[in-house]
Write a protein that holds these residues in place. Structure first.
Motif, PDB file in Angstrom:
ATOM      1  N   GLN A  29       0.905  -1.286  -0.118  1.00 21.20           N
ATOM      2  CA  GLN A  29      -0.036   0.166  -0.105  1.00 21.20           C
ATOM      3  C   GLN A  29       0.768   1.194  -0.048  1.00 21.20           C
ATOM      4  N   HIS A  30       1.990   1.293   0.898  1.00 20.60           N
ATOM      5  CA  HIS A  30       2.958   2.355   0.778  1.00 20.60           C
ATOM      6  C   HIS A  30       3.332   2.792  -0.715  1.00 20.60           C
ATOM      7  N   MET A  31       3.976   1.734  -1.427  1.00 17.83           N
ATOM      8  CA  MET A  31       4.427   1.686  -2.546  1.00 17.83           C
ATOM      9  C   MET A  31       3.483   2.064  -3.633  1.00 17.83           C
ATOM     10  N   GLN A  32       2.305   1.662  -3.544  1.00 15.32           N
ATOM     11  CA  GLN A  32       1.322   1.847  -4.468  1.00 15.32           C
ATOM     12  C   GLN A  32       1.023   3.410  -4.184  1.00 15.32           C
ATOM     13  N   SER A  33       0.997   3.963  -3.083  1.00  8.00           N
ATOM     14  CA  SER A  33       0.571   5.333  -2.944  1.00  8.00           C
ATOM     15  C   SER A  33       1.564   6.230  -3.364  1.00  8.00           C
ATOM     16  N   LYS A  34       2.877   5.841  -3.655  1.00  6.69           N
ATOM     17  CA  LYS A  34       3.810   6.816  -4.031  1.00  6.69           C
ATOM     18  C   LYS A  34       4.392   6.510  -5.435  1.00  6.69           C
ATOM     19  N   THR A  35       4.032   5.588  -6.251  1.00  2.82           N
ATOM     20  CA  THR A  35       4.545   5.189  -7.287  1.00  2.82           C
ATOM     21  C   THR A  35       3.632   4.808  -8.423  1.00  2.82           C
ATOM     22  N   ARG A  36       3.904   5.411  -9.588  1.00  4.69           N
ATOM     23  CA  ARG A  36       2.862   5.294 -10.836  1.00  4.69           C
ATOM     24  C   ARG A  36       3.575   4.641 -11.722  1.00  4.69           C
ATOM     25  N   TYR A  37       2.918   3.831 -12.727  1.00  6.05           N
ATOM     26  CA  TYR A  37       3.571   3.359 -13.765  1.00  6.05           C
ATOM     27  C   TYR A  37       2.791   3.723 -15.020  1.00  6.05           C
ATOM     28  N   ASP A  53      16.406   3.213  -7.869  1.00  4.58           N
ATOM     29  CA  ASP A  53      16.468   4.432  -7.467  1.00  4.58           C
ATOM     30  C   ASP A  53      15.896   5.523  -8.179  1.00  4.58           C
ATOM     31  N   GLU A  54      15.796   5.198  -9.687  1.00  3.03           N
ATOM     32  CA  GLU A  54      15.342   6.256 -10.404  1.00  3.03           C
ATOM     33  C   GLU A  54      13.706   6.300 -10.250  1.00  3.03           C
ATOM     34  N   VAL A  55      13.083   5.202 -10.036  1.00  5.16           N
ATOM     35  CA  VAL A  55      11.777   4.891  -9.838  1.00  5.16           C
ATOM     36  C   VAL A  55      11.430   5.438  -8.754  1.00  5.16           C
ATOM     37  N   HIS A  56      12.275   5.155  -7.695  1.00  6.67           N
ATOM     38  CA  HIS A  56      11.969   5.614  -6.248  1.00  6.67           C
ATOM     39  C   HIS A  56      12.120   7.371  -6.100  1.00  6.67           C
ATOM     40  N   LYS A  57      13.071   7.785  -6.786  1.00  7.24           N
ATOM     41  CA  LYS A  57      13.184   9.251  -6.839  1.00  7.24           C
ATOM     42  C   LYS A  57      12.025   9.951  -7.772  1.00  7.24           C
ATOM     43  N   LYS A  58      11.733   9.514  -8.868  1.00  8.71           N
ATOM     44  CA  LYS A  58      10.722  10.139  -9.626  1.00  8.71           C
ATOM     45  C   LYS A  58       9.432   9.611  -9.221  1.00  8.71           C
ATOM     46  N   GLY A  59       9.129   8.384  -8.739  1.00  5.11           N
ATOM     47  CA  GLY A  59       7.598   8.078  -8.371  1.00  5.11           C
ATOM     48  C   GLY A  59       6.970   7.498  -9.537  1.00  5.11           C
ATOM     49  N   TYR A  60       7.662   7.157 -10.554  1.00  9.28           N
ATOM     50  CA  TYR A  60       6.999   6.638 -11.877  1.00  9.28           C
ATOM     51  C   TYR A  60       8.207   5.707 -12.483  1.00  9.28           C
ATOM     52  N   ALA A  61       7.590   4.650 -13.316  1.00  8.08           N
ATOM     53  CA  ALA A  61       8.447   3.898 -13.878  1.00  8.08           C
ATOM     54  C   ALA A  61       7.240   3.625 -15.264  1.00  8.08           C
ATOM     55  N   ASP A  62       8.140   3.250 -16.370  1.00  9.41           N
ATOM     56  CA  ASP A  62       7.682   2.947 -17.550  1.00  9.41           C
ATOM     57  C   ASP A  62       7.326   1.209 -17.256  1.00  9.41           C
ATOM     58  N   CYS A  63       6.354   0.581 -17.895  1.00 11.67           N
ATOM     59  CA  CYS A  63       6.069  -0.789 -17.813  1.00 11.67           C
ATOM     60  C   CYS A  63       6.053  -1.678 -19.168  1.00 11.67           C
TER      61      CYS A  63
END
Length: 63
Positions: A29-37, A53-63
């Protein structure tokens, strides 16, 4: 750039308690609240995967 130790501190701050299932649920739930794909369709294997670390810093990633 975020380091693994910074992520460990963040997870420790969640104060995970209970069963393994409860801990995983809280962390998820914590990760879902701060990360978008996002989905970017430019072709197959156009971009290399993003580093954690880039995903953690930016809060998003490509899938």
């Amino acid at each position: 750039m975020f380091s693994t130790s910074a992520i460990k501190v963040e997870v420790a701050a969640l104060n995970l308690q209970g069963t393994t299932e409860e801990k995983i649920k809280k962390l998820y739930q914590h990760m879902q609240s701060k990360t978008r794909y996002i989905f970017v369709a430019l072709g197959i294997s156009e971009w290399p995967p993003m580093l954690h670390d880039e995903v953690h810093k930016k809060g998003y990633a490509d899938c």
